[in-house]
Design a protein around this motif. Structure first.
Motif, PDB file in Angstrom:
ATOM      1  N   VAL A 210       0.850  -1.197   0.000  1.00  0.00           N
ATOM      2  CA  VAL A 210       0.000   0.000   0.000  1.00  0.00           C
ATOM      3  C   VAL A 210       0.883   1.244   0.000  1.00  0.00           C
ATOM      4  O   VAL A 210       1.826   1.350   0.789  1.00  0.00           O
TER       5      VAL A 210
ATOM      6  N   HIS B 170       0.156   5.180   0.511  1.00  0.00           N
ATOM      7  CA  HIS B 170      -0.954   6.021   0.949  1.00  0.00           C
ATOM      8  C   HIS B 170      -0.471   7.427   1.279  1.00  0.00           C
ATOM      9  O   HIS B 170       0.099   7.662   2.340  1.00  0.00           O
TER      10      HIS B 170
ATOM     11  N   GLU C  19      -6.982   8.630  -1.321  1.00  0.00           N
ATOM     12  CA  GLU C  19      -7.278   7.213  -1.111  1.00  0.00           C
ATOM     13  C   GLU C  19      -5.987   6.406  -1.262  1.00  0.00           C
ATOM     14  O   GLU C  19      -5.152   6.729  -2.112  1.00  0.00           O
ATOM     15  N   PRO C  20      -5.813   5.362  -0.461  1.00  0.00           N
ATOM     16  CA  PRO C  20      -4.607   4.544  -0.591  1.00  0.00           C
ATOM     17  C   PRO C  20      -4.593   3.767  -1.904  1.00  0.00           C
ATOM     18  O   PRO C  20      -5.646   3.420  -2.450  1.00  0.00           O
TER      19      PRO C  20
ATOM     20  N   THR D  14      -3.410   0.272  -3.532  1.00  0.00           N
ATOM     21  CA  THR D  14      -3.079  -1.078  -3.075  1.00  0.00           C
ATOM     22  C   THR D  14      -2.664  -1.926  -4.258  1.00  0.00           C
ATOM     23  O   THR D  14      -3.391  -2.019  -5.254  1.00  0.00           O
TER      24      THR D  14
ATOM     25  N   GLU E 251       3.568  -1.219   3.535  1.00  0.00           N
ATOM     26  CA  GLU E 251       2.766   0.003   3.659  1.00  0.00           C
ATOM     27  C   GLU E 251       3.708   1.193   3.729  1.00  0.00           C
ATOM     28  O   GLU E 251       4.715   1.171   4.428  1.00  0.00           O
TER      29      GLU E 251
ATOM     30  N   LEU F 180       3.163   5.282   4.277  1.00  0.00           N
ATOM     31  CA  LEU F 180       2.313   6.436   4.540  1.00  0.00           C
ATOM     32  C   LEU F 180       3.128   7.693   4.273  1.00  0.00           C
ATOM     33  O   LEU F 180       4.281   7.794   4.690  1.00  0.00           O
TER      34      LEU F 180
END
Length: 131
Positions: free
Chosen positions: A34, A36, A41-42, A44, A109, A111
């Motif tokens: 992911v 993000h 919106e993330p 994926t 992930e 962020l």
């Protein structure tokens, strides 16, 4: 993975961005990884990330992710940086904090925290390309 291995993957990711090696960037994400940017919106999966990179890098002439501080807290890599770029004749500099979760040598992930308006101004855009 230990903290040094996590940091090595993060450094490899930064190097891939700095050399505009988009396939390497995508390949450093887990298949279901992911990305993000928290004001959007993330994304994926590698294909979604690849598609966004195509839009994001259109007209990109130069990019430098300049690390100011990086370390591991609670098994996640925290990276404070200044992203400096030239795109379609515009110059931009955006302060960013990234938080990466890395497992088995891949980013699961990522962020990203930054001011979107500063990014868009730096790209010479009057409106958001990803809205």
């Amino acid at each position: 993975m230990n903290d040094e291995e996590r940091l090595a993957v993060a450094r490899d990711m930064v190097e891939a961005w700095n050399t505009l090696d988009w396939e390497r960037v995508v390949g450093l994400f887990a298949p279901d990884g992911v990305l993000h940017s928290v004001m959007q919106e993330p994304l994926t999966g590698r294909e979604a990330i690849r598609n966004r990179l195509t839009v994001l890098t259109d007209g990109l002439e130069r990019l430098s992710l300049q690390i100011r501080a990086m370390g591991v807290i609670g098994g996640r890599v925290f990276m404070e940086r200044l992203d400096v770029f030239d795109v379609r004749g515009s110059h931009g500099e955006v302060p960013v904090v990234g938080v990466l979760t890395i497992r088995d040598g891949l980013v699961t992930e990522w962020l990203e925290y930054y001011d979107r308006a500063t990014l868009l101004r730096g790209m010479g855009l009057a409106q958001d390309f990803a809205a």
